[in-house]
Design a protein around this motif. Structure first.
Motif, mmCIF file in Angstrom:
data_model
loop_
_atom_site.group_PDB
_atom_site.id
_atom_site.type_symbol
_atom_site.label_atom_id
_atom_site.label_comp_id
_atom_site.label_asym_id
_atom_site.label_seq_id
_atom_site.Cartn_x
_atom_site.Cartn_y
_atom_site.Cartn_z
ATOM 1 N N SER A 179 0.832 -1.201 0.000
ATOM 2 C CA SER A 179 0.000 0.000 0.000
ATOM 3 C C SER A 179 0.869 1.254 0.000
ATOM 4 O O SER A 179 2.057 1.198 0.354
ATOM 5 N N LEU A 233 0.836 3.738 2.070
ATOM 6 C CA LEU A 233 1.312 3.991 3.430
ATOM 7 C C LEU A 233 2.421 3.022 3.810
ATOM 8 O O LEU A 233 3.401 3.402 4.451
ATOM 9 N N ASN A 249 -3.756 6.528 4.484
ATOM 10 C CA ASN A 249 -3.392 6.498 3.063
ATOM 11 C C ASN A 249 -3.819 7.761 2.338
ATOM 12 O O ASN A 249 -3.785 7.803 1.104
ATOM 13 N N LEU A 282 0.678 11.651 2.846
ATOM 14 C CA LEU A 282 1.826 10.848 2.428
ATOM 15 C C LEU A 282 2.869 11.697 1.713
ATOM 16 O O LEU A 282 4.067 11.458 1.849
#
Length: 246
Positions: free
Chosen positions: A14, A16, A181, A186
């Motif tokens: 993912s 993250l 996320n 991010l």
């Protein structure tokens, strides 16, 4: 509840997870003196071990049996194995550096594990532990692997190490960004890390420590006594009487 190998692989795929891997690796790898050393990863360490293979004498990845195992590295003969973390398949003083991630927080018998860790490490070996920080925001959310298992405070981890003849040398923290996320967060991950270190460790999601093995064990290893049980002979019987009904 322990996370499975599928949960861990999905997390690190993912957005993250990819950011988390970079942030932890940037903090952890400078602590790992692997030049010409025998390196062992315990837990799910393969996302971090690839960068160490070129310098180390050898690298192995041991994954706990409750978690599951995956082939690593993908492009070469496997260096990973499924093991019982309380009975590691190594001789005494077999490795020089141990890196444990996604491991300690999921073990039921930390005392036995630490004694086994002392046994397999060479004199003066270094042990690098990465654990969820008890008061960190990541430990409060179960949407990532760091939100499962038993988180630690620095005092708890220091006591565990000292009680088993490992002397903490260096402490670090990482993962100051929120466990989300959400793309704008991010993109600002590096900014969160910089600001978090300035504000203190209170916002960190994980804690890292490098410790040195001492020469003499502080705790005598418990001797396991084999247990045998008498199992009665089993004789097959019909499910229903075979005689005529009256």
């Amino acid at each position: 509840m322990s996370v499975t190998i599928d949960d861990l692989m999905q997390f690190y795929r993912s957005p993250l997870g990819r950011i988390s891997r970079r942030l932890i690796a940037d903090t952890m790898l400078p602590l790992a003196p692997v030049q010409g050393q025998r390196v062992l990863g315990i837990g799910y360490v393969t996302p971090y071990l690839s960068r160490l293979r070129a310098d180390a004498e050898r690298v192995m990845a041991f994954m706990p049996q409750r978690q599951g195992v995956t082939h690593w590295p993908q492009d070469a003969p496997s260096l990973s194995a499924l093991v019982d973390p309380l009975e590691l398949p190594l001789t005494d003083s077999a490795v020089d550096v141990v890196i444990a991630i996604h491991a300690l927080e999921h073990l039921f018998d930390l005392e036995e594990f630490m004694q086994e860790l002392w046994r397999i490490t060479a004199p003066g070996a270094r042990v690098i532990l990465v654990v969820p920080r008890r008061r960190g925001f990541w430990a409060q959310r179960d949407t990532t692997p760091f939100g499962h298992g038993h988180p630690f405070s620095q005092n708890q981890l220091a006591r565990l190490l000292k009680d088993h003849s490992f002397t903490p040398e260096v402490w670090r923290e990482a993962l100051y960004l929120p466990p989300s996320n959400f793309a704008p967060l991010l993109k600002s991950a590096r900014l969160f890390e910089t600001l978090g270190r300035l504000l203190g460790s209170g916002l960190a999601g994980v804690m890292l420590v490098r410790a040195r093995k001492e020469m003499y064990p502080a705790v005598t290893r418990r001797r396991r006594v084999p247990k045998f049980a008498n199992v009665p002979g089993l004789v097959s019987q019909p499910a229903w009487p075979t005689g005529h009904l009256r």
